[in-house]
Structures are given as C-alpha cells and as structure tokens.
Design a protein around this motif. Structure first.
Motif, mmCIF file in Angstrom:
data_model
loop_
_atom_site.group_PDB
_atom_site.id
_atom_site.type_symbol
_atom_site.label_atom_id
_atom_site.label_comp_id
_atom_site.label_asym_id
_atom_site.label_seq_id
_atom_site.Cartn_x
_atom_site.Cartn_y
_atom_site.Cartn_z
ATOM 1 N N THR A 71 5.328 4.480 8.321
ATOM 2 C CA THR A 71 4.151 5.271 8.698
ATOM 3 C C THR A 71 3.254 4.481 9.642
ATOM 4 O OG1 THR A 71 3.005 4.504 6.712
ATOM 5 C CG2 THR A 71 4.171 6.603 6.567
ATOM 6 N N LYS A 72 2.483 5.206 10.407
ATOM 7 C CA LYS A 72 1.624 4.600 11.422
ATOM 8 C C LYS A 72 0.338 4.081 10.802
ATOM 9 C CE LYS A 72 -0.229 5.665 16.026
ATOM 10 N NZ LYS A 72 -0.343 6.737 17.054
ATOM 11 N N ARG A 73 -0.024 2.865 11.147
ATOM 12 C CA ARG A 73 -1.309 2.290 10.753
ATOM 13 C C ARG A 73 -2.342 2.549 11.845
ATOM 14 N NH1 ARG A 73 -1.565 -1.925 6.884
ATOM 15 N NH2 ARG A 73 0.424 -2.288 5.848
ATOM 16 N N VAL B 104 17.078 5.462 -6.368
ATOM 17 C CA VAL B 104 15.981 4.504 -6.220
ATOM 18 C C VAL B 104 15.185 4.895 -4.980
ATOM 19 C CG1 VAL B 104 15.301 2.101 -5.858
ATOM 20 C CG2 VAL B 104 17.270 2.631 -7.318
ATOM 21 N N GLY B 105 13.922 5.203 -5.169
ATOM 22 C CA GLY B 105 13.031 5.469 -4.054
ATOM 23 C C GLY B 105 12.300 4.202 -3.653
ATOM 24 N N ILE B 106 12.231 3.943 -2.363
ATOM 25 C CA ILE B 106 11.489 2.782 -1.864
ATOM 26 C C ILE B 106 10.121 3.270 -1.402
ATOM 27 C CG2 ILE B 106 11.454 0.847 -0.281
ATOM 28 C CD1 ILE B 106 13.770 0.784 -2.305
ATOM 29 N N SER B 107 9.084 2.842 -2.115
ATOM 30 C CA SER B 107 7.709 3.203 -1.791
ATOM 31 C C SER B 107 7.033 1.974 -1.193
ATOM 32 C CB SER B 107 7.003 3.697 -3.059
ATOM 33 O OG SER B 107 5.651 3.994 -2.807
ATOM 34 N N GLY B 108 5.919 1.538 -1.746
ATOM 35 C CA GLY B 108 5.226 0.361 -1.243
ATOM 36 C C GLY B 108 3.950 0.137 -2.029
ATOM 37 N N ILE B 109 3.505 -1.110 -2.079
ATOM 38 C CA ILE B 109 2.323 -1.408 -2.888
ATOM 39 C C ILE B 109 1.064 -0.779 -2.316
ATOM 40 C CG2 ILE B 109 3.259 -3.533 -3.874
ATOM 41 C CD1 ILE B 109 1.460 -5.064 -1.846
ATOM 42 N N GLY B 110 1.115 -0.340 -1.058
ATOM 43 C CA GLY B 110 -0.027 0.363 -0.483
ATOM 44 C C GLY B 110 -0.356 1.650 -1.207
ATOM 45 N N ALA B 111 0.622 2.186 -1.951
ATOM 46 C CA ALA B 111 0.352 3.375 -2.755
ATOM 47 C C ALA B 111 -0.680 3.087 -3.830
ATOM 48 C CB ALA B 111 1.652 3.857 -3.398
ATOM 49 N N HIS B 112 -0.709 1.846 -4.331
ATOM 50 C CA HIS B 112 -1.617 1.456 -5.408
ATOM 51 C C HIS B 112 -2.954 0.937 -4.883
ATOM 52 C CE1 HIS B 112 1.907 1.732 -7.936
ATOM 53 N NE2 HIS B 112 2.488 0.706 -7.350
ATOM 54 N N THR B 113 -2.919 0.315 -3.717
ATOM 55 C CA THR B 113 -4.112 -0.340 -3.186
ATOM 56 C C THR B 113 -4.337 0.111 -1.742
ATOM 57 O OG1 THR B 113 -2.728 -2.246 -2.593
ATOM 58 C CG2 THR B 113 -3.939 -2.361 -4.671
ATOM 59 N N PRO B 114 -4.768 1.365 -1.528
ATOM 60 C CA PRO B 114 -4.975 1.871 -0.171
ATOM 61 C C PRO B 114 -6.046 1.068 0.569
ATOM 62 C CG PRO B 114 -4.992 3.661 -1.785
ATOM 63 C CD PRO B 114 -5.054 2.379 -2.561
ATOM 64 N N THR B 115 -5.814 0.889 1.845
ATOM 65 C CA THR B 115 -6.789 0.217 2.701
ATOM 66 C C THR B 115 -7.133 1.122 3.875
ATOM 67 O OG1 THR B 115 -4.989 -0.885 3.881
ATOM 68 C CG2 THR B 115 -6.044 -2.115 2.084
ATOM 69 N N ALA B 116 -8.191 0.777 4.590
ATOM 70 C CA ALA B 116 -8.735 1.658 5.624
ATOM 71 C C ALA B 116 -7.728 1.990 6.718
ATOM 72 C CB ALA B 116 -9.976 1.014 6.241
ATOM 73 N N PHE C 154 -4.548 2.272 6.352
ATOM 74 C CA PHE C 154 -3.311 2.778 5.760
ATOM 75 C C PHE C 154 -3.517 4.179 5.187
ATOM 76 C CE2 PHE C 154 0.585 1.749 3.030
ATOM 77 C CZ PHE C 154 1.417 1.607 4.134
ATOM 78 N N THR C 155 -4.247 5.008 5.925
ATOM 79 C CA THR C 155 -4.574 6.345 5.430
ATOM 80 C C THR C 155 -3.406 7.321 5.529
ATOM 81 O OG1 THR C 155 -5.536 6.832 7.606
ATOM 82 C CG2 THR C 155 -7.056 6.186 5.837
ATOM 83 N N ILE C 156 -2.341 6.929 6.205
ATOM 84 C CA ILE C 156 -1.105 7.715 6.170
ATOM 85 C C ILE C 156 -0.144 7.110 5.151
ATOM 86 C CG2 ILE C 156 0.888 8.549 7.456
ATOM 87 C CD1 ILE C 156 -0.810 8.446 9.983
ATOM 88 N N GLY C 157 0.098 5.816 5.269
ATOM 89 C CA GLY C 157 1.096 5.168 4.424
ATOM 90 C C GLY C 157 0.779 5.237 2.943
ATOM 91 N N ALA C 158 -0.491 5.072 2.573
ATOM 92 C CA ALA C 158 -0.834 5.085 1.153
ATOM 93 C C ALA C 158 -0.556 6.450 0.515
ATOM 94 C CB ALA C 158 -2.294 4.669 0.952
ATOM 95 N N PRO C 159 -1.008 7.556 1.103
ATOM 96 C CA PRO C 159 -0.691 8.852 0.508
ATOM 97 C C PRO C 159 0.803 9.163 0.488
ATOM 98 C CG PRO C 159 -2.547 9.063 2.010
ATOM 99 C CD PRO C 159 -1.988 7.697 2.218
ATOM 100 N N VAL C 160 1.514 8.786 1.552
ATOM 101 C CA VAL C 160 2.961 9.050 1.577
ATOM 102 C C VAL C 160 3.663 8.262 0.481
ATOM 103 C CG1 VAL C 160 5.076 8.791 2.921
ATOM 104 C CG2 VAL C 160 3.011 9.638 4.027
#
Length: 260
Positions: free
Chosen positions: A95-97, A138-150, A152-158
């Motif tokens: 996803t785009k930052r 097995v789905g590959i997500s990312g820790i940004g799902a738990h700790t959204p940052t400014a 990462f407003t696309i990557g965190a929700p996805v």
C-alpha cells in the motif's frame, strides 16, 4: 512426501521480498510451489530459488491479482497441474504511504484491491480444495494494523481488514478442517524497506548506512528481519508441528510493537 506426492502451496506476491522468501522456504520444506505475481521474469527467478532450495516442482503464474477472476484462475491452474492444494499464502499487495490529505480515492481503492479483495477471492476459490486436503491458509498482514501511524492511513486499515477476514474465516475453518492464521511482519529487509531508508537518507542528509542505523535505533531492534524469518513462521503454521495453531495473529517483528 516427495516428488509427485509432495504437498502443494500457492504463494502470492512471490516474485520478490517476503513472498519470494516464503516460496523458497516452502521449497526447502519439500512442497511443490505455485508462484503468483505480476512480474514474469522475477517469478521465474524466484521459482529457480525455490527449486534450488528443494522444491520438487514449481509453477509460475504471472498476472494481476487485482483482476476479479485472476485469483480463481491461479487456484484452478495449480489444481490442474498438481491435482491437489494444501496451503495458500496470501501475501500479495503493498500500500502507498504518504500524507493523508494528498492520498486519493484511487490510492485507497488500489490498496484494498490487491491485498484484501484478492485475498478474499483466493481463499474462496481455494476453500473446497483445502477442505479436501485438511489444508491451511496464512494471510500476511503487518504490524501497522495494530499501531497505525499518520503516513499509513491506507496500509493500516487494509492490514487490519486482512486480520479480521482471516479471523472470520478461521471460525468457519474450525468446523471444516481448514486452519487459518495471520502473520504480521515487522521491519523486514526488502526493497520496500530499503526505499524507506533511502528516503530518510535524502531527507536528513545521511549516508545510507547512517540512515539505516538511525531507523533501526528508532525502532528499538537489534536487526531488521529477513524474508526467511517470515517464511519459517509460515512453514511452521502449515506443518504438523503447527497443527493446533488456529485463528492466531502472530507478530514476527523483533519486538518492535509495544503493548500486549
């Protein structure tokens, strides 16, 4: 099992980075590996690595998983070639930052199209085959799902949507004999991380080495992870040793994420 009896895994986003490492890891575990991504030449290189690691056979399926019928076509091709399906590793999608106020609707939709909607379609198509084999997703997500940052407003929700979807699918899998889990990688040394390091170096007037050290220090880890670290967890989750792990969301991040 070996050769024509070996288990079969589909790995999406397999041409580079984490996906390429996962394909290599399943090859070393003796799986026949089906590799899907857009870059045909890079897929062939990744397949050669998987065979060198021990895969009895590989199948490359270049194509764009954002296309609605492509995930099902990947599953159909895998089963047609190998006659079975034992594992799905849904890894495709970056996803785009950036600044939320400059990110567009198209940026948002594209982020969900590949990492979320393609995963849903892939799992739907694979489910009957995995039910027959007692297989795993097995789905590959990312820790940004738990700790959204400014930025990462696309990557965190996805990534959060991927976790929620896999949790819901795991609930069905309990009754139907399909194990479903999610891995959340942290900072993994891929091309994407190296681009972030280069951006930091240019912004702050640092050498690449100094920027890498500054980023690592800021994250509080002794080293960045490698794709092999994620591959090892994915292989474990699909193995007999991981047979009682189901519906889990597992961080593989070197301890970056705080909290419980």
């Amino acid at each position: 099992m070996t050769g024509s009896d070996a288990k079969v895994v589909v790995v999406t986003g397999a041409s580079r980075g984490i996906g390429r490492g996962i394909a290599r890891g399943f090859g070393a575990a003796g799986y026949r590996v089906v590799l899907a991504a857009r870059d045909a030449a890079a897929l062939e290189e990744a397949a050669a690595e998987a065979r060198a690691a021990g895969a009895p056979d590989t199948l490359c399926l270049p194509g764009d998983l954002r296309e609605a019928d492509r995930p099902a076509a990947v599953v159909e091709a895998a089963v047609a070639r190998f006659g079975r399906l034992d594992a799905i590793i849904s890894n495709a999608g970056a996803t785009k930052r950036g600044d939320f106020l400059t990110l567009t609707d198209d940026d948002m939709l594209d982020g969900f199209a590949l990492k979320y909607h393609a995963a849903v379609r892939l799992c739907r198509a694979a489910w009957p085959h995995l039910r027959a084999s007692g297989g795993s997703i097995v789905g590959i997500s990312g820790i940004g799902a738990h700790t959204p940052t400014a930025e990462f407003t696309i990557g965190a929700p996805v990534n959060a949507a991927v976790i929620a979807f896999m949790k819901a699918l795991a609930d069905r899998g309990r009754a139907e004999g399909v194990r479903v889990n999610t891995i959340c990688p942290g900072a993994i040394a891929t091309e994407r991380l190296h681009r972030r390091i280069a951006t930091l170096a240019a912004r702050d007037g640092l050498s690449l080495e100094a920027a890498e050290e500054a980023m690592r220090r800021d994250m509080g880890v002794s080293r960045f992870g490698s794709p092999d670290d994620i591959a090892a967890m994915a292989v474990f989750l699909c193995s007999d040793q991981g047979a009682y792990v189901h519906g889990a969301t597992i961080d593989v991040d070197g301890g970056i994420r705080p909290g419980v």
